[in-house]
Design a protein around this motif. Structure first.
Motif, PDB file in Angstrom:
ATOM      1  N   ASN A 178      19.623 -62.413 -85.787  1.00  0.00           N
ATOM      2  CA  ASN A 178      18.512 -62.856 -84.938  1.00  0.00           C
ATOM      3  C   ASN A 178      17.266 -61.941 -85.534  1.00  0.00           C
ATOM      4  O   ASN A 178      17.280 -60.859 -85.376  1.00  0.00           O
ATOM      5  CB  ASN A 178      18.714 -62.617 -83.334  1.00  0.00           C
ATOM      6  CG  ASN A 178      17.653 -63.032 -82.646  1.00  0.00           C
ATOM      7  OD1 ASN A 178      16.481 -63.377 -82.865  1.00  0.00           O
ATOM      8  ND2 ASN A 178      17.743 -63.482 -81.428  1.00  0.00           N
ATOM      9  N   THR A 179      16.408 -62.827 -85.882  1.00  0.00           N
ATOM     10  CA  THR A 179      15.197 -62.167 -86.450  1.00  0.00           C
ATOM     11  C   THR A 179      14.390 -61.314 -85.509  1.00  0.00           C
ATOM     12  O   THR A 179      13.444 -60.464 -85.645  1.00  0.00           O
ATOM     13  CB  THR A 179      14.116 -63.182 -86.974  1.00  0.00           C
ATOM     14  OG1 THR A 179      13.740 -64.128 -86.182  1.00  0.00           O
ATOM     15  CG2 THR A 179      14.755 -63.904 -88.164  1.00  0.00           C
ATOM     16  N   ASP A 180      14.512 -61.690 -84.167  1.00  0.00           N
ATOM     17  CA  ASP A 180      13.817 -61.088 -83.074  1.00  0.00           C
ATOM     18  C   ASP A 180      14.639 -59.542 -82.587  1.00  0.00           C
ATOM     19  O   ASP A 180      14.148 -58.791 -81.983  1.00  0.00           O
ATOM     20  CB  ASP A 180      13.698 -61.778 -81.698  1.00  0.00           C
ATOM     21  CG  ASP A 180      12.802 -62.984 -81.954  1.00  0.00           C
ATOM     22  OD1 ASP A 180      12.058 -62.724 -82.677  1.00  0.00           O
ATOM     23  OD2 ASP A 180      13.455 -63.929 -81.275  1.00  0.00           O
ATOM     24  N   VAL A 181      15.964 -59.283 -83.298  1.00  0.00           N
ATOM     25  CA  VAL A 181      16.427 -57.991 -82.922  1.00  0.00           C
ATOM     26  C   VAL A 181      16.295 -57.127 -84.244  1.00  0.00           C
ATOM     27  O   VAL A 181      16.787 -57.598 -85.254  1.00  0.00           O
ATOM     28  CB  VAL A 181      17.902 -58.471 -82.454  1.00  0.00           C
ATOM     29  CG1 VAL A 181      18.843 -57.232 -82.430  1.00  0.00           C
ATOM     30  CG2 VAL A 181      18.035 -59.557 -81.339  1.00  0.00           C
ATOM     31  N   LEU A 182      16.166 -55.922 -83.629  1.00  0.00           N
ATOM     32  CA  LEU A 182      16.117 -54.713 -84.889  1.00  0.00           C
ATOM     33  C   LEU A 182      16.879 -53.577 -84.265  1.00  0.00           C
ATOM     34  O   LEU A 182      17.013 -53.406 -83.263  1.00  0.00           O
ATOM     35  CB  LEU A 182      14.718 -54.554 -85.188  1.00  0.00           C
ATOM     36  CG  LEU A 182      13.740 -55.319 -85.653  1.00  0.00           C
ATOM     37  CD1 LEU A 182      12.324 -54.740 -85.857  1.00  0.00           C
ATOM     38  CD2 LEU A 182      14.135 -55.900 -86.996  1.00  0.00           C
ATOM     39  N   PRO A 183      17.648 -52.880 -85.287  1.00  0.00           N
ATOM     40  CA  PRO A 183      18.228 -51.630 -84.952  1.00  0.00           C
ATOM     41  C   PRO A 183      17.233 -50.632 -84.477  1.00  0.00           C
ATOM     42  O   PRO A 183      16.102 -50.663 -85.372  1.00  0.00           O
ATOM     43  CB  PRO A 183      19.229 -51.324 -86.170  1.00  0.00           C
ATOM     44  CG  PRO A 183      18.538 -51.918 -87.364  1.00  0.00           C
ATOM     45  CD  PRO A 183      17.927 -53.328 -86.760  1.00  0.00           C
ATOM     46  N   ILE A 184      17.436 -49.817 -83.506  1.00  0.00           N
ATOM     47  CA  ILE A 184      16.251 -48.970 -83.108  1.00  0.00           C
ATOM     48  C   ILE A 184      16.834 -47.463 -83.536  1.00  0.00           C
ATOM     49  O   ILE A 184      15.872 -46.599 -83.487  1.00  0.00           O
ATOM     50  CB  ILE A 184      16.275 -48.962 -81.753  1.00  0.00           C
ATOM     51  CG1 ILE A 184      17.401 -48.757 -80.840  1.00  0.00           C
ATOM     52  CG2 ILE A 184      15.385 -50.240 -81.428  1.00  0.00           C
ATOM     53  CD1 ILE A 184      17.155 -48.917 -79.318  1.00  0.00           C
ATOM     54  N   GLY A 185      18.175 -47.201 -83.650  1.00  0.00           N
ATOM     55  CA  GLY A 185      18.500 -45.711 -84.262  1.00  0.00           C
ATOM     56  C   GLY A 185      18.454 -44.738 -82.892  1.00  0.00           C
ATOM     57  O   GLY A 185      18.455 -44.952 -81.890  1.00  0.00           O
ATOM     58  N   LEU A 186      18.722 -43.602 -83.485  1.00  0.00           N
ATOM     59  CA  LEU A 186      18.909 -42.364 -82.526  1.00  0.00           C
ATOM     60  C   LEU A 186      17.541 -41.992 -81.967  1.00  0.00           C
ATOM     61  O   LEU A 186      17.699 -41.410 -80.900  1.00  0.00           O
ATOM     62  CB  LEU A 186      19.596 -41.204 -83.213  1.00  0.00           C
ATOM     63  CG  LEU A 186      21.037 -41.477 -83.623  1.00  0.00           C
ATOM     64  CD1 LEU A 186      21.611 -40.427 -84.474  1.00  0.00           C
ATOM     65  CD2 LEU A 186      21.935 -41.852 -82.767  1.00  0.00           C
TER      66      LEU A 186
END
Length: 82
Positions: free
Chosen positions: A16-24
């Motif tokens: 999904n292009t609206d979802v990005l990993p955000i990390g620690l």
């Protein structure tokens, strides 16, 4: 969720292009805002709940049998001070 479905879930989310990993970094900022400690960084096995300002997470009174058996966080440290 069963572990065998984790990869499929992450793949579906990242497709999904609206979802990005955000990390620690995001986890840490949310943790700090909530006033929570990170095990291994802010607290460890030698830190009592009182030392970590986590009094809200423990019972106000302990049954006598738990006190006698020393089965609560910080029991070893508390018994040394007595």
């Amino acid at each position: 969720m069963p572990a065998e479905h984790a990869v499929a879930l992450v793949s579906a989310l990242l497709d999904n292009t609206d979802v990005l990993p955000i990390g620690l970094g995001a986890r840490d900022s949310l943790r700090l805002e909530a006033g929570l400690c990170l095990y291994g960084h802010d607290i460890d096995a030698t830190t009592t709940p009182v030392e970590a300002a986590l009094e809200w997470s423990i019972q106000k009174s302990r049954p006598q049998r738990r006190r006698a058996r020393r089965r609560f966080p910080g029991a070893v440290k508390n018994s040394r001070a007595a």
